[in-house]
Design a protein around this motif. Structure first.
Motif, PDB file in Angstrom:
ATOM      1  N   PHE A 519       0.873  -1.167   0.000  1.00 49.44           N
ATOM      2  CA  PHE A 519       0.000   0.000   0.000  1.00 49.44           C
ATOM      3  C   PHE A 519       0.914   1.222   0.000  1.00 49.44           C
ATOM      4  N   ILE A 520       0.892   1.972  -1.073  1.00 49.33           N
ATOM      5  CA  ILE A 520       1.772   3.129  -1.227  1.00 49.33           C
ATOM      6  C   ILE A 520       0.958   4.390  -0.973  1.00 49.33           C
ATOM      7  N   ARG A 521       1.351   5.123   0.042  1.00 52.62           N
ATOM      8  CA  ARG A 521       0.631   6.338   0.425  1.00 52.62           C
ATOM      9  C   ARG A 521       1.452   7.563  -0.001  1.00 52.62           C
ATOM     10  N   ASP A 522       1.161   8.065  -1.177  1.00 51.61           N
ATOM     11  CA  ASP A 522       1.785   9.303  -1.622  1.00 51.61           C
ATOM     12  C   ASP A 522       0.675  10.222  -2.095  1.00 51.61           C
ATOM     13  N   SER A 523       0.992  11.166  -2.955  1.00 53.89           N
ATOM     14  CA  SER A 523      -0.038  12.107  -3.407  1.00 53.89           C
ATOM     15  C   SER A 523      -1.134  11.413  -4.211  1.00 53.89           C
ATOM     16  N   HIS A 524      -0.811  10.235  -4.769  1.00 54.34           N
ATOM     17  CA  HIS A 524      -1.794   9.429  -5.490  1.00 54.34           C
ATOM     18  C   HIS A 524      -1.725   8.002  -4.935  1.00 54.34           C
ATOM     19  N   PRO A 525      -2.399   7.729  -3.824  1.00 51.34           N
ATOM     20  CA  PRO A 525      -2.285   6.409  -3.179  1.00 51.34           C
ATOM     21  C   PRO A 525      -2.667   5.278  -4.125  1.00 51.34           C
ATOM     22  N   CYS A 526      -1.940   4.183  -4.001  1.00 51.09           N
ATOM     23  CA  CYS A 526      -2.241   3.017  -4.827  1.00 51.09           C
ATOM     24  C   CYS A 526      -1.811   1.751  -4.102  1.00 51.09           C
ATOM     25  N   ILE A 527      -2.292   0.635  -4.623  1.00 52.85           N
ATOM     26  CA  ILE A 527      -1.894  -0.683  -4.152  1.00 52.85           C
ATOM     27  C   ILE A 527      -1.129  -1.354  -5.272  1.00 52.85           C
ATOM     28  N   GLU A 528       0.015  -1.916  -4.939  1.00 57.97           N
ATOM     29  CA  GLU A 528       0.859  -2.559  -5.944  1.00 57.97           C
ATOM     30  C   GLU A 528       1.072  -4.025  -5.583  1.00 57.97           C
ATOM     31  N   ILE A 529       0.721  -4.901  -6.529  1.00 62.25           N
ATOM     32  CA  ILE A 529       0.960  -6.336  -6.380  1.00 62.25           C
ATOM     33  C   ILE A 529       2.067  -6.707  -7.360  1.00 62.25           C
ATOM     34  N   LYS A 530       3.189  -7.150  -6.838  1.00 59.84           N
ATOM     35  CA  LYS A 530       4.345  -7.445  -7.685  1.00 59.84           C
ATOM     36  C   LYS A 530       4.716  -8.917  -7.552  1.00 59.84           C
ATOM     37  N   ASP A 531       4.838  -9.604  -8.692  1.00 54.96           N
ATOM     38  CA  ASP A 531       5.258 -11.011  -8.731  1.00 54.96           C
ATOM     39  C   ASP A 531       6.562 -11.119  -9.506  1.00 54.96           C
ATOM     40  N   ASN A 532       7.626 -11.491  -8.812  1.00 55.84           N
ATOM     41  CA  ASN A 532       8.935 -11.696  -9.436  1.00 55.84           C
ATOM     42  C   ASN A 532       9.223 -13.193  -9.382  1.00 55.84           C
ATOM     43  N   PHE A 533       9.329 -13.844 -10.556  1.00 50.34           N
ATOM     44  CA  PHE A 533       9.352 -15.305 -10.565  1.00 50.34           C
ATOM     45  C   PHE A 533      10.481 -15.869 -11.426  1.00 50.34           C
ATOM     46  N   GLN A 534      10.898 -17.063 -11.047  1.00 50.50           N
ATOM     47  CA  GLN A 534      11.835 -17.864 -11.819  1.00 50.50           C
ATOM     48  C   GLN A 534      11.274 -19.281 -11.909  1.00 50.50           C
ATOM     49  N   LEU A 535      11.246 -19.823 -13.134  1.00 54.71           N
ATOM     50  CA  LEU A 535      10.684 -21.146 -13.369  1.00 54.71           C
ATOM     51  C   LEU A 535      11.769 -22.138 -13.769  1.00 54.71           C
ATOM     52  N   LYS A 536      11.441 -23.411 -13.717  1.00 56.77           N
ATOM     53  CA  LYS A 536      12.390 -24.456 -14.076  1.00 56.77           C
ATOM     54  C   LYS A 536      12.471 -24.673 -15.575  1.00 56.77           C
ATOM     55  N   ARG A 537      11.468 -24.185 -16.301  1.00 58.48           N
ATOM     56  CA  ARG A 537      11.463 -24.352 -17.749  1.00 58.48           C
ATOM     57  C   ARG A 537      10.633 -23.230 -18.383  1.00 58.48           C
ATOM     58  N   VAL A 538      10.871 -23.020 -19.635  1.00 62.19           N
ATOM     59  CA  VAL A 538      10.146 -21.990 -20.375  1.00 62.19           C
ATOM     60  C   VAL A 538       8.695 -22.417 -20.565  1.00 62.19           C
ATOM     61  N   THR A 539       7.790 -21.452 -20.390  1.00 65.28           N
ATOM     62  CA  THR A 539       6.360 -21.746 -20.580  1.00 65.28           C
ATOM     63  C   THR A 539       5.610 -20.464 -20.910  1.00 65.28           C
ATOM     64  N   ASP A 540       4.539 -20.634 -21.651  1.00 67.22           N
ATOM     65  CA  ASP A 540       3.626 -19.504 -21.865  1.00 67.22           C
ATOM     66  C   ASP A 540       2.325 -19.715 -21.096  1.00 67.22           C
ATOM     67  N   ASP A 541       2.356 -20.660 -20.151  1.00 64.10           N
ATOM     68  CA  ASP A 541       1.151 -21.031 -19.414  1.00 64.10           C
ATOM     69  C   ASP A 541       1.211 -20.482 -17.983  1.00 64.10           C
ATOM     70  N   ILE A 542       1.168 -19.165 -17.877  1.00 63.89           N
ATOM     71  CA  ILE A 542       1.121 -18.488 -16.581  1.00 63.89           C
ATOM     72  C   ILE A 542      -0.107 -17.585 -16.584  1.00 63.89           C
ATOM     73  N   THR A 543      -0.947 -17.722 -15.591  1.00 65.47           N
ATOM     74  CA  THR A 543      -2.163 -16.926 -15.517  1.00 65.47           C
ATOM     75  C   THR A 543      -2.313 -16.355 -14.110  1.00 65.47           C
ATOM     76  N   LEU A 544      -2.498 -15.048 -14.049  1.00 68.91           N
ATOM     77  CA  LEU A 544      -2.814 -14.392 -12.784  1.00 68.91           C
ATOM     78  C   LEU A 544      -4.329 -14.229 -12.693  1.00 68.91           C
ATOM     79  N   ILE A 545      -4.887 -14.620 -11.575  1.00 67.47           N
ATOM     80  CA  ILE A 545      -6.333 -14.578 -11.371  1.00 67.47           C
ATOM     81  C   ILE A 545      -6.699 -13.395 -10.475  1.00 67.47           C
ATOM     82  N   LEU A 546      -7.789 -12.724 -10.830  1.00 65.93           N
ATOM     83  CA  LEU A 546      -8.392 -11.704  -9.976  1.00 65.93           C
ATOM     84  C   LEU A 546      -9.889 -11.983  -9.889  1.00 65.93           C
TER      85      LEU A 546
END
Length: 625
Positions: A519-546
């Protein structure tokens, strides 16, 4: 906490006997009943009048067997609870009016309940030694609702004994006989009920204080023998210590705010019973853990009736207002007492006044009503909270206000009580309105517990705000957990960071998945969700759900807009070159979930466009416009 401090040779000397134990006014104490606020007297007399000349609903063997045949819990349970609610309403109405109008119906209700083969519900029949579609009358197990039934009958006898005896001495004698054989004697003689915590084959949860509170109440109100009475108090304290010992020092309820009512709230019931029967000598309200257990509730409070609803908690929770007020008074926390007073105000606005609860909550709620109504506590809307034991962060824009954004996120493990597979889950509200949600719990059926639990979509990580990698979602079990969990808070930011790779099986192919929710509280407050990932193999099958209750509007440039019926709006920004967006409508057929979200919710999918084996996905959520 309890046993070491209070179990000694002097304990029996300061416990009130049954004759001297007078926790609330009986029907003879007319000044107390007659001085109740008129709104309460009218409310409960009206409820009682609706049950005059009542035809008590039949409960049949085949209704009980419905659970084993179809898995449905509600058809039997609803009839079961209707009997108890009707009896409680009639008892309170008679105490208020004191004219005998309701007594025959009360006697009929007592007799019907005493005639029941089993005071529990079919879903808890697994505790019996012989498993069958019908209950075993020779195996009087103590589960949640058999204990509650015993307490209801004990309070009925306590409040109305003189009136019931004038009709027939057999009524209260029958209550004592049935409560003793079903609850009191098994409670003293057996240690194999898992919820007692003496045989640690199962993880303790809300069952422990919930069952103990009702069993203890039945003993204190009905038991004449001082040795059995003291033995029950000792056993209760030892069992409660087994539960308290497993709680985190942050006081957090991993079962969620709905279950706090039966976990922390029921523990408070136990402590109040012990405090009362000892004339205040059994007192642990200065203990930091006991205080933190109470404070959890306002730390999980969002706005109105919305609470942070991880696990099997509903997002809307009808908290026991007077109990929360009284808990705050006991521990000297005006935020907690203020939350209770605020909840009572909401009940008045909705014209509910008081809802059915067990008598040890209904009676103080009646006699403390005016105190709670007049109470002005501190604002319970805290800006930041970190519960390090259950690994939950909450943050809002400013203390004391629900305006703006609100964030809650969790780490933990996937074997929590009433667990959902939800490591790394987060929710977002805007001006007190849910935007990115946890769908919550569905109506319990035979699948809700044991081996089929995770066949239900609402418990799966694929229907939480989490990644799906190579088509694989999180698994249940203590070994599936968050690692390297860190919390950071200062004036301009509050954040949680964790590695959620351990929540997934090896087949997901994840080396590392560092998720942060900030939760970043500055002049324009926002919420930031950050995913930094490393996988064992290359794939195009990654899906983030909301998950969201509102139809998502894609702006086509890496932006999604969510808006509720009152025009509260948030924008979700993402990397449109990395992720493509789609969504699906999920019809809500379950009645309990439909009461919260309506006929449908929506599942947003942000899927990777190119094949990768590492990367960073950032979602920025801000209030719009």
């Amino acid at each position: 906490m309890l046993t070491e401090r209070f179990v000694d040779e002097l304990l029996g000397d300061f416990l009130f006997s049954r004759e001297t134990y007078h926790p609330f006014p009986t029907i003879e104490d007319r000044d107390a009943w007659d001085s109740l606020p008129s709104v309460l007297k009218k409310f409960w007399k009206d409820r009682g009048e609706r049950k005059l000349n009542h035809s008590w609903t039949t409960i049949t063997a085949t209704q009980y067997m419905d659970y084993s045949r179809t898995g449905n819990r509600t058809r039997y349970d609803n009839v079961f609870w209707e009997r108890r609610q009707d009896l409680a309403s009639l008892v309170v109405a008679e105490c208020i009016e004191n004219q005998g109008r309701f007594l025959d119906d009360i006697v009929n209700g007592i007799w019907c309940i005493c005639e029941e083969t089993f005071w529990g519900i079919p879903g808890h029949g697994y505790m019996m030694k012989r498993h069958d579609s019908l209950p075993d009358v020779s195996d009087p197990i103590i589960e949640l609702f058999s204990a509650e039934t015993a307490a209801l009958l004990a309070w009925t006898s306590y409040l109305l004994k003189s009136k019931l005896d004038s009709i027939s001495i057999m009524v209260c004698e029958r209550i004592l006989f049935e409560v003793d054989r079903r609850i009191l004697t098994p409670y003293l003689n057996r240690t194999d009920f898992w919820w007692m915590g003496f045989n640690q084959e199962r993880m303790l949860n809300n069952w422990n204080p919930w069952c103990n509170s009702n069993c203890l109440a039945a003993f204190l109100l009905l038991e004449d023998d001082p040795q059995r009475r003291e033995a029950a108090v000792v056993k209760t304290m030892r069992s409660l210590d087994n539960y308290i010992d497993r709680l985190h020092s942050d006081g957090g309820c991993e079962e969620g705010p709905k279950y706090w009512t039966f976990a922390g709230g029921a523990l408070f019931d136990c402590l109040e019973l012990l405090y009362g029967v000892s004339g205040g000598k059994i007192d642990v309200y200065n203990e930091p853990l006991i205080q933190q257990i109470g404070r959890y509730l306002y730390k999980a409070f969002i706005d109105d009736c919305f609470y942070v609803n991880f696990a099997d908690s509903s997002p809307k929770v009808d908290i026991p207002a007077e109990l929360v007020y009284r808990y705050g008074i006991r521990i000297g926390d005006s935020k907690l007492s203020g939350l209770g007073a605020m909840a009572l105000k909401k009940k008045r606005e909705r014209s509910t006044v008081l809802d059915f609860a067990n008598m040890f909550r209904m009676l103080p709620a009646l006699f403390n009503y005016s105190k709670v109504e007049d109470h002005v506590g501190d604002n319970p809307l805290v800006r930041d909270a970190w519960l390090d034991g259950i690994q939950v962060i909450v943050a809002r824009e400013q203390h004391g206000s629900s305006k703006g954004l609100y964030l809650a996120a969790k780490g933990g493990h996937n074997d929590e009580s009433h667990n959902h597979n939800d490591i790394g889950q987060f929710i977002v509200y805007c001006d007190g309105s849910p935007m990115v949600i946890d769908p919550g719990v569905m109506t319990y059926t035979a699948k809700s517990f044991f081996s089929e639990r995770y066949t239900i979509w609402a418990t799966q990580s694929a229907y939480h705000n989490l990644p799906i990698v190579n088509g694989v979602q999180q698994l249940n079990g203590r070994q599936y957990q968050a690692y390297e969990v860190r919390y950071h808070q200062e004036d301009t930011i509050a954040s949680i960071t964790m590695n959620i790779a351990g929540a997934y099986p090896d087949s997901a192919g994840i080396k590392s998945w560092i998720r942060s929710a900030s939760f970043i509280r500055d002049s324009h407050p926002c919420i930031e969700i950050k995913d930094n990932f490393q996988l064992k193999r290359v794939t195009d099958d990654i899906t983030l759900i909301l998950m969201t209750p509102y139809s998502p509007q894609s702006e086509g440039n890496g932006s999604i807009v969510l808006q509720d019926d009152h025009y509260h709006t948030v924008r979700i920004q993402y990397n449109g070159e990395m992720l493509e967006v789609s969504s699906e409508k999920i019809p809500i057929e379950d009645e309990a979930m439909r009461e919260i979200w309506g006929d449908q919710i929506y599942r947003i999918k942000l899927k990777t466009i190119k094949a990768i084996d590492h990367g960073e996905c950032v979602l920025k959520i801000s209030q719009f416009p």
